[in-house]
Design a protein around this motif. Structure first.
Motif, PDB file in Angstrom:
ATOM      1  N   PHE A  31       0.839  -1.362   0.258  1.00  0.00           N
ATOM      2  CA  PHE A  31      -0.035   0.200   0.081  1.00  0.00           C
ATOM      3  C   PHE A  31       0.472   1.166   0.057  1.00  0.00           C
ATOM      4  N   VAL A  32       0.654   2.196  -0.055  1.00  0.00           N
ATOM      5  CA  VAL A  32       0.843   3.798  -0.225  1.00  0.00           C
ATOM      6  C   VAL A  32       0.072   4.568   1.151  1.00  0.00           C
ATOM      7  N   HIS A  33       0.901   4.746   1.153  1.00  0.00           N
ATOM      8  CA  HIS A  33       1.091   4.906   3.356  1.00  0.00           C
ATOM      9  C   HIS A  33       0.255   6.762   3.070  1.00  0.00           C
ATOM     10  N   VAL A  34       0.045   7.737   3.217  1.00  0.00           N
ATOM     11  CA  VAL A  34      -0.495   8.712   3.186  1.00  0.00           C
ATOM     12  C   VAL A  34      -1.067   9.515   4.840  1.00  0.00           C
ATOM     13  N   ALA A  35       0.280  10.132   4.965  1.00  0.00           N
ATOM     14  CA  ALA A  35      -0.091  10.505   6.824  1.00  0.00           C
ATOM     15  C   ALA A  35       0.111  12.126   6.953  1.00  0.00           C
ATOM     16  N   THR A  36      -1.272  12.307   6.939  1.00  0.00           N
ATOM     17  CA  THR A  36      -1.346  14.036   7.228  1.00  0.00           C
ATOM     18  C   THR A  36      -0.230  14.134   8.284  1.00  0.00           C
ATOM     19  N   GLY A  37       0.005  14.025   9.365  1.00  0.00           N
ATOM     20  CA  GLY A  37       1.135  14.251  10.464  1.00  0.00           C
ATOM     21  C   GLY A  37       2.698  13.794   9.670  1.00  0.00           C
ATOM     22  N   ASP A  38       2.640  13.180   8.933  1.00  0.00           N
ATOM     23  CA  ASP A  38       3.999  13.121   8.044  1.00  0.00           C
ATOM     24  C   ASP A  38       4.867  14.157   6.930  1.00  0.00           C
ATOM     25  N   LEU A  39       3.100  14.978   6.392  1.00  0.00           N
ATOM     26  CA  LEU A  39       3.009  15.642   5.497  1.00  0.00           C
ATOM     27  C   LEU A  39       3.119  16.953   6.317  1.00  0.00           C
ATOM     28  N   PHE A  40       2.723  17.314   7.285  1.00  0.00           N
ATOM     29  CA  PHE A  40       2.870  17.996   7.933  1.00  0.00           C
ATOM     30  C   PHE A  40       4.342  18.482   8.545  1.00  0.00           C
ATOM     31  N   ARG A  41       4.404  17.183   9.097  1.00  0.00           N
ATOM     32  CA  ARG A  41       6.382  17.478   9.692  1.00  0.00           C
ATOM     33  C   ARG A  41       7.910  18.175   9.127  1.00  0.00           C
ATOM     34  N   GLU A  42       7.008  17.138   7.674  1.00  0.00           N
ATOM     35  CA  GLU A  42       7.823  17.347   6.344  1.00  0.00           C
ATOM     36  C   GLU A  42       8.172  18.934   5.964  1.00  0.00           C
ATOM     37  N   ASN A  43       7.239  19.379   5.533  1.00  0.00           N
ATOM     38  CA  ASN A  43       6.829  21.170   5.508  1.00  0.00           C
ATOM     39  C   ASN A  43       7.758  22.121   6.547  1.00  0.00           C
ATOM     40  N   LEU A  44       7.264  21.584   7.709  1.00  0.00           N
ATOM     41  CA  LEU A  44       7.936  21.938   9.226  1.00  0.00           C
ATOM     42  C   LEU A  44       9.443  22.500   8.768  1.00  0.00           C
ATOM     43  N   LYS A  45       9.936  20.701   8.461  1.00  0.00           N
ATOM     44  CA  LYS A  45      11.553  20.218   7.995  1.00  0.00           C
ATOM     45  C   LYS A  45      11.722  21.261   7.230  1.00  0.00           C
ATOM     46  N   GLN A  46      11.344  22.029   6.292  1.00  0.00           N
ATOM     47  CA  GLN A  46      11.811  22.489   4.791  1.00  0.00           C
ATOM     48  C   GLN A  46      11.150  24.030   5.459  1.00  0.00           C
ATOM     49  N   VAL A  64      -4.727  21.604  12.425  1.00  0.00           N
ATOM     50  CA  VAL A  64      -4.594  22.385  11.428  1.00  0.00           C
ATOM     51  C   VAL A  64      -5.767  22.742  10.753  1.00  0.00           C
ATOM     52  N   PRO A  65      -6.616  23.641  10.454  1.00  0.00           N
ATOM     53  CA  PRO A  65      -7.904  24.230   9.888  1.00  0.00           C
ATOM     54  C   PRO A  65      -7.938  23.221   8.745  1.00  0.00           C
ATOM     55  N   ASP A  66      -8.956  22.602   8.168  1.00  0.00           N
ATOM     56  CA  ASP A  66      -9.899  21.271   7.739  1.00  0.00           C
ATOM     57  C   ASP A  66      -9.476  21.505   6.267  1.00  0.00           C
ATOM     58  N   ARG A  71      -6.178  20.720   1.236  1.00  0.00           N
ATOM     59  CA  ARG A  71      -5.725  20.560   0.400  1.00  0.00           C
ATOM     60  C   ARG A  71      -4.915  20.153  -0.362  1.00  0.00           C
ATOM     61  N   MET A  72      -3.866  19.924   1.019  1.00  0.00           N
ATOM     62  CA  MET A  72      -2.998  19.019   1.279  1.00  0.00           C
ATOM     63  C   MET A  72      -3.168  17.787   0.684  1.00  0.00           C
ATOM     64  N   LEU A  73      -4.270  16.731   1.223  1.00  0.00           N
ATOM     65  CA  LEU A  73      -4.154  15.446   1.482  1.00  0.00           C
ATOM     66  C   LEU A  73      -4.514  15.547  -0.419  1.00  0.00           C
ATOM     67  N   LYS A  74      -4.866  16.865  -1.037  1.00  0.00           N
ATOM     68  CA  LYS A  74      -5.545  16.202  -2.265  1.00  0.00           C
ATOM     69  C   LYS A  74      -4.391  16.334  -3.439  1.00  0.00           C
ATOM     70  N   GLU A  75      -3.679  17.646  -2.948  1.00  0.00           N
ATOM     71  CA  GLU A  75      -2.642  17.521  -4.042  1.00  0.00           C
ATOM     72  C   GLU A  75      -2.015  16.253  -4.049  1.00  0.00           C
ATOM     73  N   ARG A  76      -1.679  15.781  -2.436  1.00  0.00           N
ATOM     74  CA  ARG A  76      -0.400  14.421  -2.770  1.00  0.00           C
ATOM     75  C   ARG A  76      -1.262  13.051  -3.444  1.00  0.00           C
ATOM     76  N   ALA A  98     -14.585  14.100   6.921  1.00  0.00           N
ATOM     77  CA  ALA A  98     -15.014  13.219   6.558  1.00  0.00           C
ATOM     78  C   ALA A  98     -15.474  13.434   5.074  1.00  0.00           C
ATOM     79  N   GLN A  99     -16.201  14.741   5.070  1.00  0.00           N
ATOM     80  CA  GLN A  99     -17.592  14.476   3.782  1.00  0.00           C
ATOM     81  C   GLN A  99     -16.149  15.173   2.847  1.00  0.00           C
ATOM     82  N   MET A 100     -15.028  16.132   2.861  1.00  0.00           N
ATOM     83  CA  MET A 100     -14.700  16.727   1.727  1.00  0.00           C
ATOM     84  C   MET A 100     -13.729  15.689   1.627  1.00  0.00           C
ATOM     85  N   LEU A 101     -13.135  14.506   2.413  1.00  0.00           N
ATOM     86  CA  LEU A 101     -12.662  12.887   1.690  1.00  0.00           C
ATOM     87  C   LEU A 101     -13.687  12.834   0.574  1.00  0.00           C
TER      88      LEU A 101
END
Ligand code: AP5
Length: 220
Positions: A31-46, A64-66, A71-76, A98-101
């Motif tokens: 599977f491809v693992h998509v974790a929003t916390g990891d995406l935020f931490r990656e952005n923090l690092k950069q 973090v606001p919905d 948007r970040m999840l959709k882009e990923r 959940a509705q946005m998903l």
């Protein structure tokens, strides 16, 4: 391999074992693992604008606001990975998410197959997060006593440096748990009604929890 057209949600409180299970599910099922916390931490690092925005919320144990998170999840997901399925970890965390998903998945032609709910008590979570260590490079989670690395401070998998997450201090863990109960827990009823919720026991060994998840995956 074809592009992933199926998604599973790994759902649970902070520290319930989502990252631990995701690591094994990626290994066993590709599977491809998509974790929003990891995406935020990656952005923090950069130090990106998104990272700067997320930092304040994460440090307080708040969400973090919905719209920003969705948007970040959709882009990923728009990258369109070739895999049997996506494994979403940490999203959704509110009813609007959940509705946005649903909208995002509909637009991208991806079906939500199941929501796997890792059940744990708050007391256990406080103990787990107090001892957690994470690899800076590959994000593999360890625990000082439950899952120590072979060599202190070094990731078994990639040799990266292990660190303690800034939001794993006792005060922030308590705030994260309160956020979970007030904003995220209503999703349990939401997904139960939708016939998508599959609870598993997160208080047994990680291997036993994985076994329970594997039984569910066989059906979907
Ligand atoms: P995020 O990174 O998603 O954190 P979380 O949900 O709080 O979950 P964790 O990563 O802390 O825990 P986990 O369930 O993965 O547990 P793990 O496997 O590591 O989010 C961080 C922040 O980002 C949020 O607070 C928020 O600010 C923001 N954010 C993220 N998504 C968002 C969204 N959708 N909307 C808005 N904001 C968002 O396990 C924990 C420990 O226990 C480890 O040490 C592990 O080794 C050990 N362990 C695991 N399983 C077992 C077991 N069975 N037995 C013994 N030990 C175990």
């Amino acid at each position: 391999m074809a592009k992933a057209n199926k998604a599973y949600v790994l759902f649970g409180a902070p520290g319930s074992g989502k990252g631990t299970q995701a690591e094994q599910l990626v290994k066993h099922y590709g599977f491809v693992h998509v974790a929003t916390g990891d995406l935020f931490r990656e952005n923090l690092k950069q130090n990106t604008p998104l990272g700067q925005l997320a930092k304040g919320y994460m440090e307080k144990g708040a969400l973090v606001p919905d719209d920003v998170t969705a948007r970040m999840l959709k882009e990923r997901l728009q990258r369109g990975d070739e895999a049997p399925a996506y494994l979403l970890d940490g999203f959704p965390r509110t009813l609007p998410q959940a509705q946005m998903l649903e909208e995002i998945l509909r637009e991208l032609g991806i079906r939500l197959a199941a929501v796997i709910f890792i059940q744990t008590s708050d007391d256990l979570i406080v103990r787990r997060l107090g001892g957690r260590l994470i690899c800076k490079a590959c994000q593999t989670p360890y625990h000082k006593t439950n899952r120590p690395p072979k060599k202190e401070g070094i990731c078994d998998r990639c040799g990266g440096e292990l660190y303690q997450r800034a939001d794993d201090n006792p005060d922030t863990v308590r705030a994260r748990l309160a956020t979970f109960h007030s904003q995220t827990a209503p999703l349990i009823e939401y997904y139960k009604k939708a016939g998508l919720l599959h609870p598993v026991n997160g208080e047994i060994s990680a291997e036993q929890t994985l076994q329970e998840i594997s039984e569910i995956l066989k059906k979907y």
